[in-house]
Design an enzyme around this catalytic site. Structure first.
Site, PDB file in Angstrom:
ATOM      1  N   GLY A  69       0.790  -1.219   0.000  1.00 30.26           N
ATOM      2  CA  GLY A  69       0.000   0.000   0.000  1.00 30.26           C
ATOM      3  C   GLY A  69       0.823   1.271   0.000  1.00 30.26           C
ATOM      4  CB  THR A  70       3.830   2.330   1.889  1.00 27.61           C
ATOM      5  OG1 THR A  70       3.235   2.208   3.193  1.00 27.61           O
ATOM      6  CG2 THR A  70       4.781   3.509   1.892  1.00 27.61           C
ATOM      7  CG  ASN A 147      -5.323   3.753   9.273  1.00 28.32           C
ATOM      8  OD1 ASN A 147      -5.802   4.760   8.746  1.00 28.32           O
ATOM      9  ND2 ASN A 147      -4.249   3.803  10.041  1.00 28.32           N
ATOM     10  CB  SER A 199      -1.430  -3.747   1.652  1.00 30.27           C
ATOM     11  OG  SER A 199      -0.214  -4.246   2.137  1.00 30.27           O
ATOM     12  CB  THR A 235      12.793  -9.115 -11.592  1.00 22.39           C
ATOM     13  OG1 THR A 235      13.837  -8.815 -12.516  1.00 22.39           O
ATOM     14  CG2 THR A 235      12.264 -10.510 -11.857  1.00 22.39           C
ATOM     15  CB  CYS A 326       2.838   3.445   9.168  1.00 19.41           C
ATOM     16  SG  CYS A 326       2.855   1.878   8.289  1.00 19.41           S
TER      17      CYS A 326
END
Length: 383
Positions: A69-70, A147, A199, A235, A326
């Protein structure tokens, strides 16, 4: 340990690691290589992209695999750096740090960043957003599910007023759906948004992998390869994507537990209201519970600091949190709640309780008993 911090991260399904290992060993070629093993890996990558799109209600071409998500949020916001014409960006005051902090950086670079606050019930009113929309508005950023409090924003209504304000140029509407995916039925196409972040570890998949839904392509700031439409060079993490795909496909089954989760949430809220001095955040939560996901609850026991209560409950065998994992500093930790009109002292006393499909009523009852005991002990200690 009774785990009640599912909003921070979820326990992965028991077989996810085996699925990831099998994918890594079977499809070891680089998906960008032209030889047979590379083609096999590329076919597997696109197969999983199609499977994710089928669950999310988008098209494979609209999905970009990211690290979570970040990164997905930052990719959208940083695309504004490629524009010569600066303008207005509207962001809700409740956003996750991965949206809030990049927009504050834009403000320092001359962008007109306007913050829209929620009402006391946590909801952002469409008419409030309408008043902030101007001809030079380039982007609106409003998360789907908060959240910290679990409030569900009326995205369809907010998108509708944004579209009505579009005149000469379109306005990009981005939504952080990290706490939405896995907790509510999700169809990206029906929301009308332009982009969204998801996420994997929020719905029992592996960490370090996620999705960016991008309906309207934006310029990327990353350089170094043509992977993921040139927007996310490097990749691809094929084994992580495999784990996420399987977890995402199990979301509909997990959502069948929503009614049981709502019953447990009502039990939890009623129990907390019986604790002397305890407050639900927002206070209207119990009366308007349908505006909230049943998986997340925020409450406060002022003047007890939330961090102290979390540590004490940890020692008693319960994993809770003070909000977003966070957010570590005091101000950043309380910003989202203060944006709902909650005073700073109460917000600083807040704790977040988030359950999952495996949570039981017995665990909730045990939590309430211990929480009441510890709140009483700590309350006497600080008097």
């Amino acid at each position: 340990m009774i785990y009640l911090d599912w909003a921070a991260t979820t326990p992965p399904y028991g077989d996810i690691q085996n699925i990831m290992n099998e994918t890594a060993l079977t499809y070891y070629g680089n998906p960008s290589s032209l030889h047979q093993e590379g083609r096999r890996a590329h076919e597997k990558l696109e197969e999983m992209r199609s499977r994710c799109a089928a669950i999310l209600g988008g098209t494979p071409q609209e999905l970009i695999f990211t690290s979570g998500g970040t990164e997905s949020n930052n990719m959208i916001i940083s695309s504004l750096l490629t524009r010569r014409d600066k303008g207005r960006v509207i962001v809700s005051g409740m956003e996750h740090p991965s949206v809030w902090e990049p927009t504050q950086a834009l403000s320092k670079q001359g962008w007109d960043v306007k913050v829209i606050k929620a009402g006391s019930n946590g909801l952002i009113r469409p008419e409030k957003l309408s008043r902030l929309l101007t001809e030079d508005t380039k982007m609106v950023l409003i998360m789907g599910v908060h959240n910290e409090s679990g409030v569900i924003q009326p995205l369809n209504d907010l998108v509708e007023v944004t579209r009505k304000a579009e005149s000469k140029r379109p306005i990009h509407f981005h939504s952080d759906l990290v706490q939405y995916a896995g907790k509510l039925p999700l169809n990206l196409g029906s929301l009308g948004i332009d982009s969204a972040s998801i996420s994997s570890h929020k719905f029992r998949g592996p960490r370090g992998v996620g999705l960016l839904y991008e309906k309207k392509p934006l310029s990327g700031v990353y350089a170094g390869g043509d992977h993921e439409r040139g927007l996310r060079p490097g990749t691809e993490n094929l084994s992580g994507i495999a784990g996420m795909t399987v977890a995402l496909e199990r979301v509909p089954q997990a959502l069948e537990c929503s009614q049981a989760a709502r019953r447990r949430m009502i039990l939890l809220m009623n129990g907390i209201k019986e604790i002397p001095g305890a407050r639900l955040l927002p206070q209207e939560r119990l009366e308007n519970d349908l505006h909230f996901t049943p998986w997340i609850l925020n409450c406060a026991l002022p003047p007890l600091p939330g961090e102290v209560l979390v540590r004490v409950m940890d020692e008693a065998g319960f994993a809770l949190s003070t909000g977003s994992a966070c957010s570590s500093q005091k101000k950043s930790r309380t910003r989202g709640l203060e944006a709902m009109g909650i005073d700073a002292k109460t917000a600083f006393s807040s704790i977040r309780i988030s359950q999952g499909p495996n949570t039981t009523e017995e665990e909730i009852s045990s939590l309430l008993r211990v929480l009441k005991e510890q709140a009483s002990l700590l309350g006497r200690a600080i008097r």
